[in-house]
Design a protein around this motif. Structure first.
Motif, PDB file in Angstrom:
ATOM      1  N   SER A   1       0.832  -1.216  -0.081  1.00  0.00           N
ATOM      2  CA  SER A   1      -0.181   0.067  -0.171  1.00  0.00           C
ATOM      3  C   SER A   1       0.648   1.300   0.020  1.00  0.00           C
ATOM      4  CB  SER A   1      -0.966  -0.023   1.430  1.00  0.00           C
ATOM      5  OG  SER A   1      -0.141   0.102   2.455  1.00  0.00           O
TER       6      SER A   1
ATOM      7  N   THR B   1       0.508   5.658   0.324  1.00  0.00           N
ATOM      8  CA  THR B   1      -0.097   7.038   0.595  1.00  0.00           C
ATOM      9  C   THR B   1       0.012   7.911  -0.547  1.00  0.00           C
ATOM     10  OG1 THR B   1       1.679   7.785   2.008  1.00  0.00           O
ATOM     11  CG2 THR B   1      -0.307   6.635   2.963  1.00  0.00           C
TER      12      THR B   1
ATOM     13  N   LYS C   1      -0.469   9.839  -4.027  1.00  0.00           N
ATOM     14  CA  LYS C   1      -1.582   9.686  -5.024  1.00  0.00           C
ATOM     15  C   LYS C   1      -1.331   9.311  -6.313  1.00  0.00           C
ATOM     16  CE  LYS C   1      -4.442  13.256  -2.581  1.00  0.00           C
ATOM     17  NZ  LYS C   1      -4.983  14.624  -2.555  1.00  0.00           N
TER      18      LYS C   1
ATOM     19  N   TYR D   1      -7.555   8.051  -8.466  1.00  0.00           N
ATOM     20  CA  TYR D   1      -7.217   7.994  -6.981  1.00  0.00           C
ATOM     21  C   TYR D   1      -8.772   8.069  -6.346  1.00  0.00           C
ATOM     22  CZ  TYR D   1      -5.588   9.173  -2.343  1.00  0.00           C
ATOM     23  OH  TYR D   1      -5.470   8.800  -1.042  1.00  0.00           O
TER      24      TYR D   1
ATOM     25  N   PRO E   1      -9.701   7.784  -2.249  1.00  0.00           N
ATOM     26  CA  PRO E   1      -8.938   7.406  -0.819  1.00  0.00           C
ATOM     27  C   PRO E   1     -10.086   6.755  -0.224  1.00  0.00           C
ATOM     28  CG  PRO E   1     -10.033   9.612  -1.255  1.00  0.00           C
ATOM     29  CD  PRO E   1      -9.816   9.058  -2.597  1.00  0.00           C
ATOM     30  N   ASP E   2     -11.471   6.480  -0.398  1.00  0.00           N
ATOM     31  CA  ASP E   2     -12.033   5.495   0.329  1.00  0.00           C
ATOM     32  C   ASP E   2     -12.190   4.060   0.025  1.00  0.00           C
ATOM     33  OD1 ASP E   2     -12.864   8.002   1.825  1.00  0.00           O
ATOM     34  OD2 ASP E   2     -14.365   8.618   0.425  1.00  0.00           O
TER      35      ASP E   2
ATOM     36  N   GLU F   1     -10.617   0.294  -1.583  1.00  0.00           N
ATOM     37  CA  GLU F   1      -9.458  -0.435  -1.110  1.00  0.00           C
ATOM     38  C   GLU F   1      -9.379  -1.533  -2.163  1.00  0.00           C
ATOM     39  OE1 GLU F   1      -6.331  -1.743   0.585  1.00  0.00           O
ATOM     40  OE2 GLU F   1      -7.364   0.104   1.462  1.00  0.00           O
TER      41      GLU F   1
ATOM     42  N   PRO G   1      -6.905   2.057  -3.059  1.00  0.00           N
ATOM     43  CA  PRO G   1      -7.539   3.410  -3.364  1.00  0.00           C
ATOM     44  C   PRO G   1      -7.407   3.977  -4.686  1.00  0.00           C
ATOM     45  CG  PRO G   1      -5.283   3.600  -2.133  1.00  0.00           C
ATOM     46  CD  PRO G   1      -5.699   1.999  -2.338  1.00  0.00           C
TER      47      PRO G   1
END
Length: 389
Positions: free
Chosen positions: A200, A202, A204, A218, A220-221, A223, A225
């Motif tokens: 994973s 962070t 973008k 992208y 963010p909510d 999975e 992301p």
């Protein structure tokens, strides 16, 4: 002075390793390739039929299993482990270098299996060639195939210069007017489920590839992301004839495993005949403790028209790669054409071990089967070679 002149190696954290999954990975999953180490992202899955001749040879199973346990790195199974990557010197995000005549992918059938478990369902049987000459080099036994999930992926262009595999894996025929022209789509690959090491990030924009932002967005909510856009689905449907994979064949000799994946590319008409084209991907993996070097190749190509061709040469794609315990694998692909809708290929690689022992490593026999041609226009790509390696 010399040490000061050399740029020091820099490690940058790119994400955190995740626990490996037994079921299928989703579109947008970031990963490291277990064998070649590059960063990539999954676009969509395929289901392939895998014919492993070692599973039908009890004498080989013990040796192969032991060697694999030693050579295969163990993926981290906790989310707490930071993942660091050698960024190299400078930005290598430019286009991939010169195209070689090789890179065959691994793909899926449009009707995927109902279960997400890997390599469990028997789906077919690989039969030996029926020609008398061909059958002398092909095991008389039939090999049952099992389904296994593979993935169409994008490769981070920053990692391309360091990969011991061709990064222009997907090749296809040009238009009918350019009969012998082959083209490649840079930065695509086919990866087996077991070669995926998910992680994973962070960031973008964690991957550098010209198609990343066109295919994924992208979220963010979600999975993972990164979710597929409509352009990805449209591209997949449009280019399905050139992406669709055939069977996967494996065989091990003297702790060196050869994997072959053939792909049908289409037919081109000439005034005298029809010419059928295939590409095939070859991976060599050293499962032993001693280094080996590929010296020669020896191919036998049987056509349904009755011809049997022999191809010999030094190395493959202009190289004689060394497979060491530290860098145990090498992957390339090449092309073959026949004036018949089907045929067979098999052969050997002449390998030399570091202790001086030389041996012939079997290339598992595989079929060349044609399909009804799709008349749609192929995508734009870079020109590729068409030699048999």
């Amino acid at each position: 002075m010399k040490k000061q002149a050399v740029s020091p190696t820099k490690l940058a954290e790119v994400g955190r390793l995740l626990e490996a999954k037994e079921g299928k990975y989703d579109t947008g999953q970031l990963f490291l390739h277990r064998i070649f180490g590059y960063r990539g992202v999954i676009l969509f899955p395929w289901t392939a039929r895998v014919y492993d001749r070692d599973l039908h040879n009890p004498r080989k199973q013990t040796t192969t299993t032991t060697a694999t346990a030693t050579a295969t790195p163990t993926a981290c199974t906790t989310e707490a482990s930071p993942l660091r990557f050698n960024g190299g010197s400078g930005d290598n995000s430019g286009t991939v270098g010169a195209t070689q005549s090789d890179d065959a992918p691994t793909a899926w059938n449009t009707a995927t299996t109902a279960t997400d478990t890997q390599s469990t369902q028997s789906v077919g049987t690989a039969k030996p060639a029926t020609n008398a000459n061909a059958s002398s080099s092909v095991d008389a036994k039939e090999v049952k195939g099992k389904t296994q999930t593979f993935y169409q992926v994008l490769i981070d262009t920053r990692d391309c210069p360091y990969i011991r595999a061709q990064t222009e894996a997907v090749t296809f025929l040009g238009n009918q007017d350019s009969n012998r022209s082959l083209y490649a789509i840079p930065g695509l690959d086919y990866v087996a489920h077991d070669d995926i090491m998910p992680y994973s990030s962070t960031d973008k924009h964690p991957l550098q590839h010209e198609l990343f932002d066109k295919f994924l967005t992208y979220a963010p909510d979600a999975e993972p992301p990164f979710v597929g856009q409509d352009t990805l689905k449209a591209w997949q449907e449009k280019n399905h004839p050139w992406l669709d994979m055939s069977d996967v064949h494996k065989e091990t000799t003297e702790n060196v495993r050869i994997t072959v994946i053939p792909f049908y590319m289409g037919c081109r008409e000439t005034p005298a005949s029809s010419v059928y084209w295939w590409r095939y991907c070859i991976r060599l993996e050293n499962l032993g403790e001693l280094s080996v070097q590929l010296r020669e190749r020896h191919w036998r190509i049987f056509s349904l028209s009755g011809t049997l061709e022999t191809v010999r040469g030094r190395g493959v794609v202009g190289q004689e790669p060394i497979l060491s315990p530290r860098l145990p694998a090498f992957q390339y692909s090449s092309h073959v054409s026949l004036q018949a809708p089907s045929g067979h290929m098999w052969g050997t690689f002449r390998l030399e071990r570091e202790d001086g022992y030389a041996f012939d490593c079997k290339i598992p026999p595989f079929s060349l089967e044609s399909k009804p041609d799709d008349v749609s226009t192929p995508p734009v790509g870079a020109p590729a070679n068409d030699d048999v390696d």
